[in-house]
Scaffold this active site. Structure first.
Site, PDB file in Angstrom:
ATOM      1  CB  CYS A 100     -20.324 -49.775 -41.408  1.00  0.00           C
ATOM      2  SG  CYS A 100     -20.437 -51.462 -42.064  1.00  0.00           S
ATOM      3  CG  PHE A 103     -26.793 -45.403 -45.591  1.00  0.00           C
ATOM      4  CD1 PHE A 103     -27.945 -46.008 -46.047  1.00  0.00           C
ATOM      5  CD2 PHE A 103     -26.902 -44.260 -44.820  1.00  0.00           C
ATOM      6  CE1 PHE A 103     -29.197 -45.487 -45.741  1.00  0.00           C
ATOM      7  CE2 PHE A 103     -28.144 -43.726 -44.500  1.00  0.00           C
ATOM      8  CZ  PHE A 103     -29.295 -44.347 -44.974  1.00  0.00           C
ATOM      9  CB  ALA A 163     -25.721 -40.588 -43.997  1.00  0.00           C
ATOM     10  CE  LYS A 164     -23.012 -46.015 -42.822  1.00  0.00           C
ATOM     11  NZ  LYS A 164     -23.039 -46.243 -41.387  1.00  0.00           N
ATOM     12  N   PRO A 165     -19.117 -41.272 -44.825  1.00  0.00           N
ATOM     13  CG  PRO A 165     -17.372 -41.177 -43.252  1.00  0.00           C
ATOM     14  CD  PRO A 165     -18.665 -41.900 -43.563  1.00  0.00           C
TER      15      PRO A 165
END
Length: 369
Positions: free
Chosen positions: A160, A184, A186-188
């Site tokens: 994740c 989400f 804020a993920k890469p």
């Protein structure tokens, strides 16, 4: 200054995102349409797996994997306590028991030695190992995969935080029997809301997960499994397809930011920078240091307008919700030590060198350097 400045990415490709969103709105096809199918295909090629299933979140991706395997109720799943709660939460929600294992103090991922010790100790009680690739760095799958084969347990990757990362040329998401990732924001690779993906090598199991994400439906109003409402919507898929076109470039930019941090921080003995072992590539979801007087440093940086985060201040084995599992303070010494020392600095592909210099100068000022 923002901890993760999504607006800078949007300034690059926002017009493409807006066109993609408008395309979906005009199509009036909002759930499990051509955008989801196209994203699934594109990500199977990117990750290097045969099947990808778009779902509603990273949490639900983990949950659906566990449901699909139908492990014996009450059996154990080895997993770290130094991770986001969703990892252990998903295990509990399917009637399994999380068994927390300590981490490698350098990578923050599961220690293969500790996993092997637990497998020996708990022989016959363990169904799976759920290994988290934390902060963007793959877990030690070179050792975990043969270990799980030896003991006859299923290996699952919680990817994740690590989409785009690699271990000897293999992408995160391709390890174990199945893997989950999160979109989400804020993920890469992040969307404009919740979303997730299951990566899997087994076509039959993938079809089962596709049914499970639609309440267990295998034909119209025919339910073979007890499933959930866990679908990825067309709007998120369309946005992610745009961002995927820039993803490889953004991964390289993250590496540049990380290397600049490493160089700038190298002269501060009170700081330990994150490592990337030989053969690994991190997606740098976070740049997490270990710092002496961590809480005081964080307050100092806040006073300078520099945002930071602590992932994770209270390990899962010490959280009230998992108190019944029998762990206590001292059970996982490396996990507990890390929780008291880690600090994540601002990290995103578009962080400027001048901003990083400002951050590091503030750290030097705190330590009197």
């Amino acid at each position: 200054m923002k901890f993760i400045d999504l607006s800078r990415g949007y300034a690059r490709y926002g017009s493409e995102i807006e066109a993609a969103v408008l395309r979906v709105l005009q199509s009036t096809r909002y759930i499990l349409g051509p955008e989801v199918s196209a994203l699934e295909k594109e990500l199977t090629e990117f990750v290097g797996v045969s099947e990808a299933v778009g779902v509603s979140s990273g949490t639900d991706a983990l949950l659906l994997i566990l449901k699909a395997f139908e492990f014996p109720p009450g059996s154990l799943v080895l997993t770290p306590a130094f991770t986001f709660v969703a990892t252990a939460e998903a295990i509990r929600r399917v009637g399994l028991i999380p068994y927390f294992v300590d981490i490698d103090p350098l990578t923050y991922n599961l220690s293969p030695e500790e996993v092997e010790e637990a497998l020996k100790k708990l022989s016959g009680k363990v169904s799976a190992v759920m290994a988290v690739s934390l902060f963007g760095l793959p877990a030690d799958f070179e050792r975990l995969e043969p270990l799980c084969r030896e003991y006859g347990v299923v290996l699952i990757e919680d990817a994740c935080q690590s989409l785009g990362a690699e271990l000897h040329g293999r992408r995160s998401g391709s390890f174990g029997k199945a893997a989950a990732t999160s979109f989400f924001p804020a993920k890469p690779l992040g969307g404009a809301g919740d979303g997730g993906m299951v990566f899997i090598h087994d076509r039959k199991l993938a079809e089962k997960i596709r049914a499970l994400r639609i309440h267990g439906q295998t034909e119209t109003y025919y339910y073979e499994y007890s499933g959930i409402n866990g679908r990825l919507d067309e709007l998120q898929a369309a946005i992610l397809r745009v961002k995927l076109r820039y993803f490889e470039e953004e991964l390289s930019l993250r590496e540049e930011v990380a290397e600049r941090y490493r160089q700038l921080l190298s002269e501060i003995p009170e700081i330990r920078v994150p490592i990337v072992p030989e053969g690994y590539r991190s997606s740098w979801a976070q740049f997490t240091i270990r710092a002496e007087a961590r809480d005081e440093l964080r307050a100092h940086l806040a006073g300078k307008g520099i945002p930071t985060a602590i992932y994770y201040p209270i390990p899962l084995h010490l959280q009230p919700v998992f108190r019944d599992l029998g762990f206590s303070e001292g059970s996982l010494p490396q996990t507990e030590k890390a929780a008291k020392e880690v600090l994540s600095l601002p990290m995103h592909p578009y962080l400027e060198a001048e901003e990083q210099i400002f951050i590091v100068e503030a750290i030097k000022e705190f330590y009197g350097r």
